[in-house]
Motif scaffolding. Sequence first.
Motif, short mmCIF file in Angstrom:
data_model
loop_
_atom_site.label_atom_id
_atom_site.label_comp_id
_atom_site.label_asym_id
_atom_site.label_seq_id
_atom_site.Cartn_x
_atom_site.Cartn_y
_atom_site.Cartn_z
N ILE A 130 78.26 -9.72 175.39
CA ILE A 130 77.45 -10.87 174.98
C ILE A 130 75.95 -10.62 175.17
CG2 ILE A 130 79.34 -12.47 175.50
CD1 ILE A 130 77.62 -13.47 177.86
N ALA A 183 73.77 -11.64 172.21
CA ALA A 183 73.53 -13.08 172.09
C ALA A 183 72.43 -13.51 173.04
CB ALA A 183 74.82 -13.85 172.41
N LYS A 224 76.85 -19.72 171.03
CA LYS A 224 78.28 -19.40 171.09
C LYS A 224 78.69 -18.56 169.88
CE LYS A 224 79.42 -23.58 173.69
NZ LYS A 224 80.08 -24.92 173.62
N THR A 225 78.13 -18.88 168.72
CA THR A 225 78.43 -18.12 167.51
C THR A 225 77.95 -16.68 167.65
OG1 THR A 225 78.30 -20.09 166.11
CG2 THR A 225 78.06 -17.95 165.03
N THR A 274 77.76 -14.93 170.25
CA THR A 274 78.56 -14.12 171.17
C THR A 274 79.70 -13.39 170.45
OG1 THR A 274 80.15 -15.88 171.73
CG2 THR A 274 78.11 -15.74 173.06
N LEU A 311 82.65 -14.47 170.26
CA LEU A 311 83.89 -14.77 170.97
C LEU A 311 84.54 -16.02 170.41
CD1 LEU A 311 82.62 -14.20 174.63
CD2 LEU A 311 83.90 -12.57 173.20
N ASN A 334 86.27 -18.95 175.01
CA ASN A 334 85.68 -17.83 175.73
C ASN A 334 84.15 -17.87 175.69
OD1 ASN A 334 88.15 -16.72 176.48
ND2 ASN A 334 88.31 -15.50 174.61
N ALA A 335 83.61 -18.25 174.53
CA ALA A 335 82.16 -18.36 174.39
C ALA A 335 81.61 -19.43 175.33
CB ALA A 335 81.79 -18.67 172.95
N LYS A 336 82.29 -20.56 175.41
CA LYS A 336 81.87 -21.64 176.31
C LYS A 336 81.93 -21.17 177.76
CE LYS A 336 83.01 -26.36 177.71
NZ LYS A 336 83.93 -27.53 177.49
N GLN A 393 81.68 -18.08 178.93
CA GLN A 393 80.62 -17.11 179.20
C GLN A 393 79.25 -17.79 179.32
OE1 GLN A 393 80.71 -13.40 179.58
NE2 GLN A 393 82.63 -14.32 180.29
N LEU A 394 79.02 -18.79 178.49
CA LEU A 394 77.75 -19.52 178.57
C LEU A 394 77.64 -20.23 179.92
CD1 LEU A 394 75.12 -20.63 177.51
CD2 LEU A 394 76.41 -22.36 176.23
#
Length: 293
Positions: A221, A224, A240-241, A243, A245, A249-251, A253-254
């Motif tokens: 990531i 991103a 999130k886009t 990333t 993911l 998973n994106a949420k 990682q954020l």
Amino acid sequence: MNVSNPALPDSIPQPILASADSLVTKTAFLAGLIAPETAACLSRQLKVSDAEYSRIIDGHDTDLEMLEDATNLASTQSTLGEITVLRRRLIAALAHHYHLVQTQPLSEGNGAVARLIVHMHFAQIGLHPQLWSLSRGIARRQEEYHAALGITGGTQERQLAGGFQRTDKASLTFIEFMLDVCHEEVDYMTAALNRRKLCEAVTNAFNTNSRLIEAGIRAEIAPAFLVLLIQGALPRSEFKTFTGLQPDNAKDQLNRLIDVGVVVSSPSDLLTISVALPNWFVRDILPDLHKSW
């Protein structure tokens, strides 16, 4: 401390004028590389590094109260007079720095005060001094700096018997040296914030930084985050886009990035995230910023 401005040297050599012109152009280019949110983070980190470098230059800590008093005094009394040409205002700011250090006892911390005042002059002129560190440059070349001021062995020696008398030659020598230091520091920050170099630094940090790894943040990531670093702020959905993911998973990682402090989310705007640059992370992506000698 007297902050009145001395007169400019009677005759300014063309190379010095050209150097001043070039510095104005370079600082404008540097400012264009950085989003406001990223610039604000960087400025806070530069204040930290400036304090470190000030100790190297002066050999002691400077009383914060003295700096605050100098800031207030300079903001009300220190101007660049009737000078309207930008490059001459820049040169006048450096001449003022030379004048202050020459006429005030350094034992009282006036070296740091003089640097603070020239920083304020640079801000008035529009040189974006919050994005590069004059103190870093002086610390790297402190022996030359002290020599240009006539300071040896930690003490200030007047250039002429019977007290200080400003000479155009000595002042111009100092101004030329300081312009060279300014160029070096602006060039350093411009190179460090070059997109390719910044991409390499961020990618390396996400692959090797122990805090990021221990927090479970994935190396993939990094692109991103680089977009966020360049843009300064992004809608959560866009980040999130970027990333690549799946949404959950994106949420996750954020949230991990927010937890370690390299991303912030304002309670007043939960749909937008902004970049953050904690000291430990800056030391990864700008490894020479805090370097001591």
